[in-house]
Design a protein around this motif. Structure first.
Motif, short mmCIF file in Angstrom:
data_model
loop_
_atom_site.label_atom_id
_atom_site.label_comp_id
_atom_site.label_asym_id
_atom_site.label_seq_id
_atom_site.Cartn_x
_atom_site.Cartn_y
_atom_site.Cartn_z
N TYR A 1 0.84 -1.20 0.00
CA TYR A 1 0.00 0.00 0.00
C TYR A 1 0.88 1.25 0.00
CZ TYR A 1 1.14 0.45 4.95
OH TYR A 1 1.82 0.59 6.14
N ASP A 2 0.24 2.42 -0.12
CA ASP A 2 0.97 3.69 -0.14
C ASP A 2 1.18 4.19 1.28
OD1 ASP A 2 2.04 6.20 -0.51
OD2 ASP A 2 0.52 6.87 -1.93
N GLY A 3 2.40 4.10 1.77
CA GLY A 3 2.72 4.52 3.13
C GLY A 3 2.74 6.02 3.33
N ASP A 4 2.70 6.80 2.25
CA ASP A 4 2.65 8.25 2.36
C ASP A 4 1.22 8.76 2.54
OD1 ASP A 4 5.34 8.65 2.22
OD2 ASP A 4 5.36 9.12 0.08
N PRO B 1 4.27 -0.82 3.26
CA PRO B 1 4.19 0.31 2.33
C PRO B 1 5.14 0.09 1.16
CG PRO B 1 4.98 1.02 4.51
CD PRO B 1 4.85 -0.45 4.55
N TRP B 2 4.72 0.51 -0.03
CA TRP B 2 5.58 0.28 -1.19
C TRP B 2 6.90 1.03 -1.07
CZ3 TRP B 2 7.35 4.15 -4.22
CH2 TRP B 2 6.61 5.34 -4.33
N GLN B 3 6.91 2.11 -0.30
CA GLN B 3 8.13 2.88 -0.14
C GLN B 3 9.23 2.10 0.58
OE1 GLN B 3 5.03 3.93 0.49
NE2 GLN B 3 4.71 5.92 -0.46
N CYS C 1 -4.57 5.34 3.55
CA CYS C 1 -4.07 4.00 3.23
C CYS C 1 -3.41 3.36 4.45
CB CYS C 1 -3.07 4.06 2.08
SG CYS C 1 -3.74 4.73 0.55
N THR C 2 -2.65 4.15 5.19
CA THR C 2 -1.96 3.65 6.37
C THR C 2 -2.96 3.24 7.44
OG1 THR C 2 -0.01 4.98 5.87
CG2 THR C 2 -0.25 4.22 8.14
#
Length: 134
Positions: free
Chosen positions: A8-11, A34-36, A15-16
């Motif tokens: 998921y998008d951690g930014d 997260p994808w980051q 989503c978090t």
């Protein structure tokens, strides 16, 4: 790969929050990350795919995105969650799920906990906040 992975998008605060719910309430075997912080190359994913939608990479390497990824994550969790995941994969439900998912993804910056950064692609976030900010 031996462990399924849900990316998921951690930014994105929305989503978090959803990922935190998964980790607390849904007994999936998947690694939720997260994808980051994920090794996208090893998962066979691109930044663009991860910016567009949540991603599922199964233990067998099978991939899915958006509501299809959510359905597979739920099916992985067993029992009652399997029912919800199966329902999400039914033709009419799946057809409705994709437009709903896209609407949420496009408006996540307006949802509770969302920030303006949630609406920007990673390249623009890097320019505004610095490469290591997100």
């Amino acid at each position: 790969m031996t462990t399924p992975t849900f990316v998921y998008d951690g930014d994105c605060s929305f989503c978090t929050t959803c990922a935190d719910f998964i980790e607390r309430r849904i007994p999936t075997h998947a690694r939720v990350i997260p994808w980051q912080f994920a090794d996208l190359d090893a998962l066979g994913l691109t930044t663009e795919e991860c910016e567009e939608a949540v991603q599922w990479v199964g233990a067998d390497g099978a991939r899915a995105a958006g509501p299809d990824a959510i359905a597979l994550m739920l099916r992985d969790a067993g029992r009652a969650w399997q029912f919800a995941g199966g329902a999400l994969q039914l033709g009419p439900v799946r057809l409705a799920a994709w437009p709903a998912y896209r609407w949420v993804a496009e408006h996540r910056h307006l949802l509770p906990g969302g920030t303006a950064a949630c609406s920007l692609p990673q390249a623009q976030r890097d320019l505004l906040y610095g490469k290591d900010a997100g």
